[in-house]
Structures are given as structure tokens and as C-alpha cells.
Design a protein around this motif. Structure first.
Motif, PDB file in Angstrom:
ATOM      1  N   PHE A 133       6.249  50.435  -5.108  1.00 32.47           N
ATOM      2  CA  PHE A 133       7.459  51.183  -5.472  1.00 32.47           C
ATOM      3  C   PHE A 133       7.684  51.208  -6.989  1.00 32.47           C
ATOM      4  O   PHE A 133       8.165  52.200  -7.537  1.00 32.47           O
ATOM      5  N   GLY A 134       7.338  50.110  -7.636  1.00 37.37           N
ATOM      6  CA  GLY A 134       7.589  49.993  -9.068  1.00 37.37           C
ATOM      7  C   GLY A 134       6.854  51.034  -9.901  1.00 37.37           C
ATOM      8  O   GLY A 134       7.183  51.261 -11.064  1.00 37.37           O
ATOM      9  N   ARG A 135       5.846  51.661  -9.308  1.00 36.18           N
ATOM     10  CA  ARG A 135       5.077  52.653 -10.053  1.00 36.18           C
ATOM     11  C   ARG A 135       5.750  54.034 -10.059  1.00 36.18           C
ATOM     12  O   ARG A 135       5.232  54.986 -10.618  1.00 36.18           O
ATOM     13  N   PHE A 136       6.847  54.142  -9.327  1.00 33.29           N
ATOM     14  CA  PHE A 136       7.601  55.415  -9.293  1.00 33.29           C
ATOM     15  C   PHE A 136       9.039  55.125  -9.700  1.00 33.29           C
ATOM     16  O   PHE A 136       9.556  54.044  -9.441  1.00 33.29           O
ATOM     17  N   ASP A 137       9.666  56.123 -10.339  1.00 34.41           N
ATOM     18  CA  ASP A 137      11.039  55.909 -10.811  1.00 34.41           C
ATOM     19  C   ASP A 137      12.056  56.297  -9.762  1.00 34.41           C
ATOM     20  O   ASP A 137      12.784  57.269  -9.929  1.00 34.41           O
ATOM     21  N   HIS A 138      12.076  55.574  -8.654  1.00 37.22           N
ATOM     22  CA  HIS A 138      13.037  55.914  -7.603  1.00 37.22           C
ATOM     23  C   HIS A 138      13.933  54.722  -7.310  1.00 37.22           C
ATOM     24  O   HIS A 138      13.685  53.615  -7.763  1.00 37.22           O
ATOM     25  N   THR A 139      14.947  54.981  -6.508  1.00 36.28           N
ATOM     26  CA  THR A 139      15.842  53.915  -6.071  1.00 36.28           C
ATOM     27  C   THR A 139      15.495  53.584  -4.623  1.00 36.28           C
ATOM     28  O   THR A 139      15.299  54.494  -3.813  1.00 36.28           O
ATOM     29  N   TYR A 140      15.377  52.304  -4.324  1.00 34.36           N
ATOM     30  CA  TYR A 140      14.899  51.903  -2.990  1.00 34.36           C
ATOM     31  C   TYR A 140      15.920  51.020  -2.271  1.00 34.36           C
ATOM     32  O   TYR A 140      16.542  50.154  -2.877  1.00 34.36           O
ATOM     33  N   ILE A 141      16.029  51.259  -0.950  1.00 33.44           N
ATOM     34  CA  ILE A 141      16.868  50.405  -0.103  1.00 33.44           C
ATOM     35  C   ILE A 141      16.009  49.981   1.084  1.00 33.44           C
ATOM     36  O   ILE A 141      15.379  50.825   1.727  1.00 33.44           O
ATOM     37  N   GLY A 142      15.971  48.715   1.371  1.00 28.41           N
ATOM     38  CA  GLY A 142      15.148  48.203   2.474  1.00 28.41           C
ATOM     39  C   GLY A 142      16.008  47.764   3.638  1.00 28.41           C
ATOM     40  O   GLY A 142      17.170  47.398   3.463  1.00 28.41           O
ATOM     41  N   ALA A 143      15.433  47.810   4.860  1.00 33.26           N
ATOM     42  CA  ALA A 143      16.175  47.349   6.037  1.00 33.26           C
ATOM     43  C   ALA A 143      15.255  46.618   6.995  1.00 33.26           C
ATOM     44  O   ALA A 143      14.150  47.085   7.297  1.00 33.26           O
ATOM     45  N   ASP A 144      15.720  45.472   7.462  1.00 38.45           N
ATOM     46  CA  ASP A 144      14.991  44.727   8.492  1.00 38.45           C
ATOM     47  C   ASP A 144      15.956  43.743   9.140  1.00 38.45           C
ATOM     48  O   ASP A 144      16.842  43.213   8.469  1.00 38.45           O
ATOM     49  N   PHE A 145      15.770  43.526  10.441  1.00 42.50           N
ATOM     50  CA  PHE A 145      16.650  42.583  11.148  1.00 42.50           C
ATOM     51  C   PHE A 145      16.350  41.145  10.723  1.00 42.50           C
ATOM     52  O   PHE A 145      17.159  40.253  10.894  1.00 42.50           O
ATOM     53  N   ASP A 146      15.143  40.942  10.179  1.00 40.36           N
ATOM     54  CA  ASP A 146      14.729  39.590   9.832  1.00 40.36           C
ATOM     55  C   ASP A 146      15.152  39.243   8.402  1.00 40.36           C
ATOM     56  O   ASP A 146      14.814  39.959   7.455  1.00 40.36           O
ATOM     57  N   SER A 147      15.887  38.155   8.261  1.00 34.21           N
ATOM     58  CA  SER A 147      16.450  37.821   6.946  1.00 34.21           C
ATOM     59  C   SER A 147      15.365  37.415   5.941  1.00 34.21           C
ATOM     60  O   SER A 147      15.480  37.713   4.755  1.00 34.21           O
ATOM     61  N   SER A 148      14.295  36.766   6.401  1.00 32.29           N
ATOM     62  CA  SER A 148      13.252  36.373   5.439  1.00 32.29           C
ATOM     63  C   SER A 148      12.494  37.600   4.941  1.00 32.29           C
ATOM     64  O   SER A 148      12.058  37.652   3.790  1.00 32.29           O
ATOM     65  N   ALA A 149      12.357  38.616   5.812  1.00 36.25           N
ATOM     66  CA  ALA A 149      11.720  39.871   5.389  1.00 36.25           C
ATOM     67  C   ALA A 149      12.585  40.560   4.335  1.00 36.25           C
ATOM     68  O   ALA A 149      12.072  41.094   3.350  1.00 36.25           O
ATOM     69  N   ARG A 150      13.912  40.515   4.541  1.00 41.87           N
ATOM     70  CA  ARG A 150      14.821  41.125   3.556  1.00 41.87           C
ATOM     71  C   ARG A 150      14.727  40.396   2.218  1.00 41.87           C
ATOM     72  O   ARG A 150      14.705  41.012   1.155  1.00 41.87           O
ATOM     73  N   ALA A 151      14.624  39.074   2.307  1.00 45.67           N
ATOM     74  CA  ALA A 151      14.523  38.284   1.077  1.00 45.67           C
ATOM     75  C   ALA A 151      13.247  38.641   0.321  1.00 45.67           C
ATOM     76  O   ALA A 151      13.257  38.759  -0.910  1.00 45.67           O
ATOM     77  N   GLU A 152      12.157  38.852   1.054  1.00 47.67           N
ATOM     78  CA  GLU A 152      10.909  39.191   0.385  1.00 47.67           C
ATOM     79  C   GLU A 152      11.016  40.556  -0.303  1.00 47.67           C
ATOM     80  O   GLU A 152      10.535  40.734  -1.417  1.00 47.67           O
ATOM     81  N   PHE A 153      11.645  41.494   0.373  1.00 48.83           N
ATOM     82  CA  PHE A 153      11.822  42.825  -0.217  1.00 48.83           C
ATOM     83  C   PHE A 153      12.636  42.738  -1.516  1.00 48.83           C
ATOM     84  O   PHE A 153      12.286  43.333  -2.530  1.00 48.83           O
ATOM     85  N   GLU A 154      13.720  41.973  -1.463  1.00 47.41           N
ATOM     86  CA  GLU A 154      14.565  41.813  -2.654  1.00 47.41           C
ATOM     87  C   GLU A 154      13.760  41.216  -3.794  1.00 47.41           C
ATOM     88  O   GLU A 154      13.896  41.596  -4.947  1.00 47.41           O
ATOM     89  N   ASN A 155      12.882  40.292  -3.429  1.00 44.01           N
ATOM     90  CA  ASN A 155      12.035  39.629  -4.400  1.00 44.01           C
ATOM     91  C   ASN A 155      11.027  40.599  -5.024  1.00 44.01           C
ATOM     92  O   ASN A 155      10.798  40.591  -6.225  1.00 44.01           O
ATOM     93  N   VAL A 156      10.433  41.458  -4.172  1.00 48.56           N
ATOM     94  CA  VAL A 156       9.382  42.371  -4.634  1.00 48.56           C
ATOM     95  C   VAL A 156       9.974  43.577  -5.378  1.00 48.56           C
ATOM     96  O   VAL A 156       9.485  43.980  -6.423  1.00 48.56           O
ATOM     97  N   VAL A 157      11.032  44.147  -4.802  1.00 51.66           N
ATOM     98  CA  VAL A 157      11.556  45.415  -5.318  1.00 51.66           C
ATOM     99  C   VAL A 157      12.844  45.226  -6.117  1.00 51.66           C
ATOM    100  O   VAL A 157      13.104  45.949  -7.078  1.00 51.66           O
ATOM    101  N   GLY A 158      13.622  44.271  -5.703  1.00 50.41           N
ATOM    102  CA  GLY A 158      14.909  44.078  -6.357  1.00 50.41           C
ATOM    103  C   GLY A 158      15.955  45.084  -5.905  1.00 50.41           C
ATOM    104  O   GLY A 158      17.039  45.147  -6.470  1.00 50.41           O
ATOM    105  N   GLY A 159      15.627  45.889  -4.886  1.00 52.49           N
ATOM    106  CA  GLY A 159      16.559  46.904  -4.399  1.00 52.49           C
ATOM    107  C   GLY A 159      17.539  46.336  -3.392  1.00 52.49           C
ATOM    108  O   GLY A 159      17.455  45.175  -2.996  1.00 52.49           O
ATOM    109  N   ALA A 160      18.473  47.184  -2.979  1.00 54.86           N
ATOM    110  CA  ALA A 160      19.473  46.775  -1.998  1.00 54.86           C
ATOM    111  C   ALA A 160      18.830  46.626  -0.621  1.00 54.86           C
ATOM    112  O   ALA A 160      17.799  47.237  -0.346  1.00 54.86           O
TER     113      ALA A 160
END
Lengths: 263, 385
Positions: B26-53
């Protein structure tokens, strides 16, 4: 309000509602009844019962058939809703159907509510041979399905259920002491599978697998019950447990994603 | 890299391994990203990788003003979110397979048909430069008519997380065939330009999946200690197209042999061999979905062209394509982002092609359960249901 002591709670209940509900229960137990028949078994006067029945008829919960009062299908609507709101119900249903097809044995999806085991869904090829129906409610300590659920509750919760509901014997093999029950639950936890042989009904044995959410919270259990002479040792101890384990995992995953569907 | 400057709002439904593979790019494109998953550790990883909501329920992503939605959920759960997105006019990129069943895939296609928005399917194998060059040669008539393709995807110990949804018929819709074989099916169908199929034959087996002594070598996939495994781990497939062209495909999650991911194209004039084995094995223990550094494709992707000439003397010519390597995942994302809002169906990996591939997968499973070839007529039976 749940924390209110029983006596205080009783003080706030409405007697008339209780009478109406008792009538509904009685009509189920007696498979329909006339006013006179109800009056012999229930304490309120005949005229009080008559008023209640009139109200229930009016509201459509009771209908008259061949001169008897019987339950209408309106309670099915409430029951259907109560089933469907349970997490895992739809996938539980699909998996029960699938297992029944594969094993040719009665299969049930059981959940615990109010300290009771409720048969949320079941499937059997020979319905008349099965002692349960959807909605059947019994103690948790006396079937594989119930024990599989108890084994996944905290010790405190189990003690509370036992204190409230007791450990009555249904057959001479039913577990009737708390120590025996806790030993049994410990062994169920270590193998993650529960068995019962004639503990609830003579001649019927069951094997059950607990169904948990991704977070490990207990949803219910899925079980296969069979007449003892209709099942081999290998099926009971190996084939069925493997199939149940598969189903339990599938129900668990589906339950996690249930809220993704449109309301 | 495209879309520089236009800031799109992109939702990512499903933050498992597949979703996170997208997130890493995602970081290679200038977009805004929002991630969704029922699993909290998956959400934490996304926040870590992308920093998005992040949000819990993928359904809630549609409450944001999304331009595009990437769906990387288990296949059974593609349909509710894909159809909802398409109905609200949001373009979607759906991870392969389109769905766990053909019926579910068709319902997504119907939703796309009725929407202005478009759906693309994540067959990223076609975004390797060598695959794309190969398809270019095919279209250009370089091989004459293609008469046969021999395709194989065999991993040595590549079972994806036993006891997870990957190995559940109910959730994944099948095993090795629908998981990795589908990439090969899509590529060979593209080679035949998605032309009509006469019949398919398939056989599926389970050799490793339900064994307790399966050795977890060279894998980092998550293995849960459960008995959830009711799918095939290998399949053999034969396809005959209406034009007489044929395909042999062998797929396996695990074999007691060397890894292979290869296509041999037989044409009336010339032939070719595409070898993508190194793309996987160079990242052994990691998935193909991991980020591939740019390097010469001759290091990782092998595309050889076979010719026979009579210049001077009769002789064979074996030539090797040399081109700068690409990250197939990034190219797929780029194509998806470029098409957002265009209101013209995606040329590569359109939902229509995705469903055609799913029809073939479905016919292979039906053939395997019947034990005989399945003619294309039966596709229409399903079509009308």
C-alpha cells in the motif's frame, strides 16, 4: 435485575402471567386439553382459567381443535426467532444435517441457557426413535452434549448450575455427585471430547464435541447419539469424534463471520 | 506506479496473510487505507504495516466513502461483502477464488452486472512479466495455434495451515485445486483466450492432509491442532477445448518430489516453457505473496521459446526472454487502482473470466466425484439454476 435475590424477584412477578404460561406448558404436556381437564390439574379456578384461555385464544397462542385447547404455531415463530438469534445456529444446522446424512444417526446441536441444555437443532432419519425434539430442554450433566459444554465453563459457573439445577439421576449410570462430575469434566477437557453411555436414556450412547468461538468462548456442542446396538466401538471412539471435530471447527469459523451478512 | 496524486480511499476486508500481502504494498501508492478483520491481532498487524484506520466488521467498511474495496476474506464470505460493495457502486478486487461455490461466484457476477462498479479477481500470476510476455506472444500468433498446454503446480510441503479455513470444504470450497491450481487454470484458459470447453476430467486425492506424521518442513503457515481437514491436497486434470486444444494439469500442496510451477506450451509453429518455480522456492518458508525485490526475471522467472529453423542447416533455436522483473502483486494492485471509477470492465482478471475459471473448477470437482469426464453442457444446467 438478574442479581436480585430469588425472593425479591418473586415479589415483583405477576401471578397472572405465570398462570398463562403454566397453561401453555400444561397444554404441551397433555397434548391438548379441555377446560375441565386443565381445572383438575391446575390450582386456579375454572373461571380464572377460562379467562386466561380466552386471552390466549384472542392473542393466537392457543387454538381450539376438536373441542380441546391446543398450542398454536404462534409459539413456533417465537421459538424460531429464539433459535436464530443464537450465534452459530445456521452453520450448526447445516453441519447437523450433513453429519446425519453421513452417519445415518441422530445428530444434535445443543446450547446452554439458564443452566439448562437446549436442543437448538436436531436431525434424525427415524424421527420416532428419537426421544428429543428441537427445543427439548434437560439437565446439562447427563448427556455428552451437556457435559461438553460444562467442561468449557468456569468451575464457579458449573458449581452455580449444579446448585440451582441439581444432579438428578435419569438412569443408574447418570453422574450424581459433584466430585464425579468434576473428574469427568477434567477428562473431557484433556481429550476435548465427551461421551455418555446410557446416562440420560437407557440404551442410548452419545459422543459430543464442544463448539467454541475463535476467542475460546463456548457456543454449544454438536453430538451424535445412537442406540447402542446401532454403533460400533470404532465409529463411537474414532470415526464420529473426527467428524464432529471437523464440524465443530466449521461452525466456529462460520460463527465468527456471522455478522458480515446483511441484517 | 500510477495514480500518483489521486488520493483514493481503499478498504481492505480481511487482514490474514493474503490481506497483509496487499497491505505491504500500500505504501507504494498515495491512497488512504482502512482495514477490517474480526481478529484483533490481525487488526494490530495491519495498523503496524499500514498505519491506517481499522474496523472490526468488514461490512462497516461500506460506511466509509470508499472508492475501492479489496476482499481477502475466506472465500465463503466474499459474497455478502462483494455484493454489498457493488450495490453501493464501489469497485472491488476479490482474492481468488471468486467464491467457495460456483453459485456464490455467479451471484457476485450478477451484482457486478447490475452495478456501474466493476469487479476484478486476484489472479496475480498473470501479472508476472513473463506470464504477460507469454500471453502477448500467444495473441500475436507466434506459436501458430496452441494445441496443448502441460501445466504443473506442485509444492513439496505447502499445505496452507491445516486446521484453518484453508482446509475446510465448507469455507474454502475445496483444497489444492481451488487454492493454487486455480492460478494455473486461469493462465491456461487465458492462453486459450477463455474459449469454450468441450469437457473436463479430474481426479482428486488426499495423501498428506489428514496424516499426523506430515512433516512441517519449510513452512511458516499457521497450523492449528484440530482435525479440520476435509479437502483434497492433490488433483490431476485434463481439459479439452472446443477447438481441439488440450490441457494437462497437476496440482499438489505436497509431494515427495521437487517443487514445480511450470507451463509447457505446444503450438503448431513454435513452443514455449514458462517456469515460475523459483518465484515460490526463492522465498521458501515464505509465501509468494511476500514482497519480491526487483531483479532480472531470468533469476526467478524463466520463459524460453522453442523454434525450428532451416537457415543454413535445419536446426532448433532455444531462446530465453530477458526482462526486468516486477512485483506481480504490486502490478495487480496498480491495475485495480487504475480502473477504479472508470466504469469499464477490467481487461485483465475481470469477474467474467473469474467465473469462467470457477465453472471449470466446479466441473473438475464434479468429474472427480462422478469418476468420469464432465461435458460443458452441464455448465449450462448450473447456469440456469
Amino acid at each position: 435485575m438478574n442479581e436480585a435475590p430469588t425472593s425479591e424477584r418473586a415479589a415483583r412477578t405477576i401471578k397472572a402471567t405465570r398462570v398463562s404460561l403454566t397453561i401453555l406448558e400444561e397444554l404441551k404436556t397433555r397434548d391438548g386439553a379441555t377446560l375441565s381437564e386443565l381445572a383438575t390439574d391446575l390450582s386456579p379456578s375454572k373461571s380464572t382459567l377460562h379467562c386466561h384461555l380466552g386471552t390466549l385464544l384472542d392473542e393466537g397462542y392457543v387454538i381450539k381443535e376438536n373441542g380441546e385447547y391446543v398450542l398454536s404455531l404462534k409459539s413456533l415463530d417465537l421459538g424460531g426467532y429464539a433459535c436464530e438469534r443464537k450465534n452459530g445456529y445456521k452453520s450448526g444446522q447445516e453441519n447437523v444435517d450433513k453429519l446425519a446424512r453421513q452417519t445415518h444417526q441422530p445428530v444434535q446441536f445443543v446450547v446452554a441457557e439458564n443452566g439448562w441444555a437446549s436442543y437448538l437443532y436436531q436431525k434424525a432419519e427415524r424421527v420416532h426413535e428419537v426421544p428429543t425434539r428441537v427445543g427439548f430442554t434437560t439437565h446439562l450433566h447427563c448427556t455428552a452434549a451437556g457435559k461438553a459444554i460444562l467442561a468449557n465453563l468456569s468451575e464457579e459457573t458449573v458449581r452455580k448450575i449444579v446448585a440451582e439445577r441439581g444432579l438428578p439421576a435419569y438412569t443408574d449410570r447418570t453422574i450424581t455427585t459433584r466430585d464425579e462430575l468434576f473428574d469427568e469434566l477434567e477428562s473431557i477437557r484433556s481429550d476435548d471430547i465427551a461421551f455418555d453411555v446410557s446416562e440420560r436414556w437407557d440404551g442410548i450412547q452419545c459422543v459430543a464435541k464442544p463448539v467454541r468461538t475463535a476467542d475460546g468462548e463456548i457456543l454449544g456442542s454438536i453430538s451424535i447419539s445412537a442406540q447402542r446396538e446401532m454403533v460400533t466401538e470404532e465409529q463411537f471412539k474414532e470415526t464420529y469424534p473426527a467428524k464432529l471435530a471437523n464440524s465443530a471447527s466449521v461452525i466456529s469459523i462460520n460463527a465468527s463471520y456471522e455478522s458480515i451478512y446483511p441484517d | 506506479m500510477s495514480n500518483t496524486g489521486d488520493d483514493l480511499t481503499i478498504g481492505l476486508a480481511g487482514l490474514g496473510a493474503q490481506g497483509i500481502a496487499y497491505a505491504h504494498r500500500f505504501g507504494r501508492f498515495d491512497h488512504t487505507y482502512i482495514g477490517a478483520d474480526f481478529d484483533s491481532s490481525a487488526r494490530a498487524e495491519f495498523e503496524n504495516v499500514v498505519g491506517g484506520a481499522v474496523t472490526e466488521n468488514p461490512k462497516d467498511l461500506l460506511e466509509y466513502d470508499l472508492d475501492g474495496l479489496i476482499i481477502a476474506l475466506p472465500p465463503k464470505f466474499h459474497e455478502p461483502i462483494a455484493t454489498a460493495a457493488l450495490e453501493s457502486g464501489v469497485d472491488v478486487l476479490i482474492e481468488k477464488p471468486v467464491a467457495h461455490t460456483l453459485h456464490s461466484a455467479r451471484r457476485i457476477e450478477n451484482a457486478a452486472d447490475e452495478s456501474d462498479a466493476n469487479a476484478m479477481v486476484g489472479f496475480y500470476t498473470k501479472f508476472y512479466k513473463s506470464s504477460s510476455i507469454l500471453l502477448g506472444y500467444v495473441a500475436d500468433g507466434y506459436f501458430g495455434d496452441v494445441t496443448h498446454v502441460d501445466a504443473v503446480i506442485e509444492r513439496r510441503r505447502g499445505l496452507p495451515g491445516r486446521g484453518t479455513w484453508f482446509t475446510s470444504q465448507d469455507i474454502a470450497g475445496g483444497g489444492a485445486l481451488i487454492d493454487i491450481g486455480i492460478h494455473a487454470l486461469d493462465l491456461v484458459m487465458a492462453i486459450y483466450d477463455y474459449s469454450p470447453i468441450e469437457w473436463t476430467w479430474g481426479q482428486t486425492t488426499t495423501q498428506f492432509g489428514n496424516k499426523d506424521d506430515y512433516l512441517y518442513l519449510e513452512t511458516t503457515s499457521e497450523h492449528k491442532d484440530t482435525d479440520l481437514f476435509d479437502v483434497e491436497d492433490a488433483a490431476s486434470v485434463v481439459i479439452e477445448f472446443a477447438n481441439g486444444g488440450t490441457v494437462n494439469l497437476r496440482v499438489a500442496w505436497a509431494t515427495n518430489n521437487r517443487e514445480r510451477h511450470e507451463y509447457r506450451i505446444h503450438g503448431t509453429d513454435r513452443g514455449a516453457r514458462l517456469d515460475l518455480t523459483q518465484v515460490y522456492t526463492a522465498t521458501v518458508g515464505r509465501e509468494e505473496t511476500d514482497i519480491v525485490q526487483e531483479d532480472d526475471i531470468t533469476d526467478r522467472e524463466i520463459l524460453e521459446l522453442y523454434d525450428v529453423r532451416s537457415i543454413g542447416e535445419n536446426h532448433f533455436v532455444d531462446s530465453r526472454v530477458v526482462a526486468k522483473g516486477v512485483d506481480a502483486y504490486e502490478r495487480q494492485l496498480s491495475a485495480f487502482f487504475d480502473g477504479i471509477g472508470s466504469r469499464t470492465p477490467y481487461e485483465k482478471n475481470s469477474i467474467r473470466h473469474g467465473v469462467k475459471v470457477q465453472e471449470v473448477v466446479d466441473s473438475i470437482y464434479r468429474s472427480a466425484s462422478k469418476g468420469e469426464p464432465v461435458p460443458t453442457d452441464s455448465f449450462d444446467d448450473i447456469d440456469r439454476r
